[in-house]
Enzyme design. Structure first.
Site, short mmCIF file in Angstrom:
data_model
loop_
_atom_site.label_atom_id
_atom_site.label_comp_id
_atom_site.label_asym_id
_atom_site.label_seq_id
_atom_site.Cartn_x
_atom_site.Cartn_y
_atom_site.Cartn_z
CE1 TYR A 140 -2.98 3.30 0.85
CE2 TYR A 140 -1.57 3.70 2.83
CZ TYR A 140 -2.62 3.92 1.86
OH TYR A 140 -3.04 5.12 2.17
CE LYS A 178 -10.05 3.61 7.23
NZ LYS A 178 -9.16 4.52 7.37
#
EC number: 5.1.3.20
Length: 310
Positions: A140, A178
């Site tokens: 990421y 999330k």
């Protein structure tokens, strides 16, 4: 029209709210609502249209005109630091961003995008927007770093605004979808409301992050659009505060005092940022001079929002 990719997500929906607060509602939200729970981030907001992110990319790549676009806030990405499918991550975070950037450059549309403090990796000092300080720990972080590098090549020749924000530890309203990636404050609040004892990793007084309130993040985004400034900027408070401080503020709101400390998981060892603190020199030099909320201030405001219907 203003386009917000990831507009049903955490930071994107807060940018939509900040635009609404300024009376702006001609907004196209682009997102992936496969996780249908994210719709709750939009129910109290006013937008003009919604488009799936894949359909949007097809239109972008075909060169199709989308109307009179004032700016694009590109917040859409896979933001999971525990996702290790590199092909998915690079397609989603790197290639998609490049397509959108070039669409904006060709039309001189301001392009404001989400980078990340994950670009800095495991360092414990000198979080400075320069290549020698960047060494991401996960794919990421690498996807965000590589796009920043791509932008750096283009910036000197660009005829329109390009600005990237390296978000530090953002917390606040509209992050509930999330799951495990939501903030410590969110999880502690959930545990307390479920009648459980709030849990922190052992040593949390020593883990310090630059926790930045999402309302401040949205305000910086809007300020830069108005200023027209370009570049890559850290977006944190410039203060490292401990996870313990987050817990203390959460407990204070709930009028509780006890906390349970749990062992630090093996799977996170060596892949966990133990310390982050944004160097705000470039942000301040660009002219942004407003203060950022402390953890005590931001968490208290966030707790009031989370528990508003309680």
């Amino acid at each position: 029209m203003i386009i917000v990719t990831g507009g049903a997500g955490f930071i994107g929906s807060n940018i939509v709210k900040a635009l609404n607060d300024k009376g702006i509602t001609d907004i196209l939200v682009v997102d992936n609502l496969k996780d249908g729970t994210k719709f709750v981030n939009l129910v109290d907001l006013n937008i003009a249209d919604y488009m799936d992110k894949e359909d949007f990319l097809i239109q972008i790549m075909s060169g199709e005109e989308l109307g009179d676009i004032e700016a694009i806030f590109h917040e859409g990405a896979c933001s999971s630091t525990t996702e290790w499918d590199g092909k998915y991550m690079m397609d989603n975070n790197y290639q998609y961003s490049k397509e959108l950037l070039h669409y904006c450059l060709e039309r001189e549309i301001p392009f404001l995008y989400a980078s990340s403090a994950a670009t800095y990796g495991g360092r414990t000092s000198d979080f400075i927007e320069s290549r020698e300080y960047e060494k991401p720990l996960n794919v990421y972080g690498y996807s965000k770093f590589l796009f920043d590098e791509y932008v750096r090549q283009i910036l000197p020749e660009a005829n329109s605004q390009i600005v990237g924000f390296r978000y530090f530890n953002v917390y606040g309203p509209r992050e509930g979808h999330k799951g495990s990636m939501a903030s410590v404050a969110f999880h502690l609040n959930t545990q307390l409301n479920n009648g459980e004892s709030p849990k922190l990793f052992e040593g949390s007084e020593n883990f310090k992050r630059d926790f930045v309130y999402v309302g401040d993040v949205a305000a910086v985004n809007l300020w830069f659009l108005e200023s027209g400034k370009s570049g890559i900027f850290n977006l944190g408070t410039g203060r490292a505060e401990s996870f313990q401080a987050v817990a203390d503020a959460t407990l204070a709101y709930h009028k509780k005092s006890s906390i349970e400390y749990i062992p630090f998981p093996d799977k996170l060892k060596g892949r966990y940022q133990a310390f982050t603190q944004a160097d705000l020199t470039n942000l301040r030099n660009a002219g942004y001079d407003k203060p950022f909320k402390t953890v005590a201030e931001g968490v208290t405001e966030y707790m009031a929002w989370l528990n508003r219907d309680a």
